[in-house]
Enzyme design. Structure first.
Site, PDB file in Angstrom:
ATOM      1  N   THR A 185      -6.943  18.309 -68.714  1.00 25.12           N
ATOM      2  CA  THR A 185      -7.337  17.576 -69.918  1.00 25.12           C
ATOM      3  C   THR A 185      -6.206  16.767 -70.539  1.00 25.12           C
ATOM      4  O   THR A 185      -6.417  16.088 -71.543  1.00 25.12           O
ATOM      5  CB  THR A 185      -7.857  18.550 -70.987  1.00 25.12           C
ATOM      6  N   LYS A 186      -5.009  16.823 -69.971  1.00 25.59           N
ATOM      7  CA  LYS A 186      -3.851  16.205 -70.617  1.00 25.59           C
ATOM      8  C   LYS A 186      -3.899  14.672 -70.545  1.00 25.59           C
ATOM      9  O   LYS A 186      -4.648  14.093 -69.759  1.00 25.59           O
ATOM     10  CB  LYS A 186      -2.562  16.726 -69.994  1.00 25.59           C
TER      11      LYS A 186
END
Length: 371
Positions: A185-186
């Site tokens: 998700t970064k």
């Protein structure tokens, strides 16, 4: 009704096409580790961050452990803000450190300088500061000076902060060492992976060895595990890094949209956006809002969920309340950390959101607050 997720990875069409081409090239070459894309990811990151060296590894947890083992924390204290993820604490424990936990402040939810200053002793070997939601504390220069005065290694947990800046200096170049997560998700993702940034040549040499069992040819120089990133993961991370500035601009526009349409009603309801100092550039990895009126935050989250709008947290349970740590006797007084969990939520913030999605979110936030 469309379901709006709180966070999602964003992969551009160009990256998808280049990734598929690159994977074919990797598979045809038979070089699945330590190839050109691991090197490109490292070189791109070092140049972008503004440091001499970067080392790509399998995950940020391994990166933290590797670094702490090198600087020699066994029997010494490593300090964390209570508002952070559990994984670097695990890494510190595996490296033989004692764990110190300090409070946060409630403007940008980062480490509290006075709490940190009070915690430091002659046993303190390292401080790991988390840039929460990709926002760097403007106190970082004071924290750096404090660490230098006490011969303490300052490590930036920049997992949320690839591309964040303080006074024009990138996250990962402010402290002695930077740690980045490339988790799914970064803001820069490789699916899974981590990066270490530093100007320390000895640390760089050590981490290159330690990520692959510590072997140099047939000779084992460091007893270590296997923390290699695959070429496929490194390829995705490298392609994502090429688009970082464009993607950060889009995230900043999401923040601007929320501020433009919600600031008035938030002021009426005593709700605040995460504070971002004028000399800080945030990645807005999370769109945190908070209020001392915890009931209103809970009601807002529930109302949005009924509309299939997912909110989130960053982080809901602080370190000093985590049962796995309290059972080990880790006790800390963190009054702000005690309150933060119930005070905040994160609004959806990712690059898959359309203008219509943002309009829908804002409309429903206003309706919920006006009920």
């Amino acid at each position: 009704m469309k379901k709006i997720q709180n966070t999602l990875p964003f992969i551009s069409e160009q990256t998808k096409q280049n990734f598929l081409k690159g994977v074919t090239e990797i598979l045809d070459s038979g070089n699945l580790i330590l190839g050109q894309y691991t090197k490109k990811l490292e070189e791109t990151t070092a140049s972008y961050v503004g440091v001499k060296y970067a080392v790509a590894v399998s995950d940020a947890t391994s990166a933290v452990q590797m670094v702490l083992e090198k600087i020699g924390v066994r029997g010494y204290e490593v300090i964390f803000p209570t508002n952070t993820f559990i994984s670097p604490v695990y890494a510190a424990q595996q490296a033989g450190a004692k764990i110190g936990i300090v409070d946060i402040q409630l403007q940008d939810y980062n480490i509290d300088f006075e709490s940190l200053k009070a915690q430091i002793t002659s046993d303190t070997k390292a401080v790991i500061v988390t840039h929460i939601a990709g926002t760097i504390s403007p106190d970082m220069w004071k924290i750096k000076a404090l660490c230098q005065e006490n011969n303490i290694t300052l490590i930036e947990d920049a997992s949320h902060a690839y591309g964040a800046e303080l006074d024009g200096i990138k996250a990962g170049a402010i402290g002695d060492i930077g740690i980045f997560s490339l988790y799914a998700t970064k803001v820069v993702t490789a699916g899974t992976g981590g990066l270490i940034t530093t100007n320390d040549e000895a640390l760089y040499d050590y981490c290159q060895l330690a990520r692959h069992h510590g072997n140099y040819g047939p000779m084992n120089q460091v007893l270590a595990g296997d923390s290699l990133i695959s070429e496929m993961n490194a390829l995705l991370g490298y392609l994502q890094a090429q688009e970082i500035e464009e993607n950060l601009l889009k995230r900043q526009k999401i923040r601007q949209y929320y501020q433009e349409h919600l600031s008035a009603i938030f002021e009426e309801r005593d709700i605040q956006f995460q504070e971002v100092a004028s000399n800080v550039k945030s990645t807005f990895y999370k769109m945190i809002i908070s209020s001392k009126n915890t009931a209103s935050i809970a009601q807002l989250s529930e109302a949005l969920l009924k509309k299939d709008i997912r909110t989130g947290h960053c982080y809901k349970i602080p370190l000093h309340q985590q049962p796995t740590l309290t059972m080990l006797g880790m006790i800390a007084e963190c009054p702000n950390g005690d309150n933060y969990g119930a005070m905040h939520l994160s609004l959806p913030c990712h690059l898959n959101l359309t203008t219509e999605d943002l309009q829908f979110i804002v409309t429903n936030v206003k309706e919920a607050l006006n009920e």
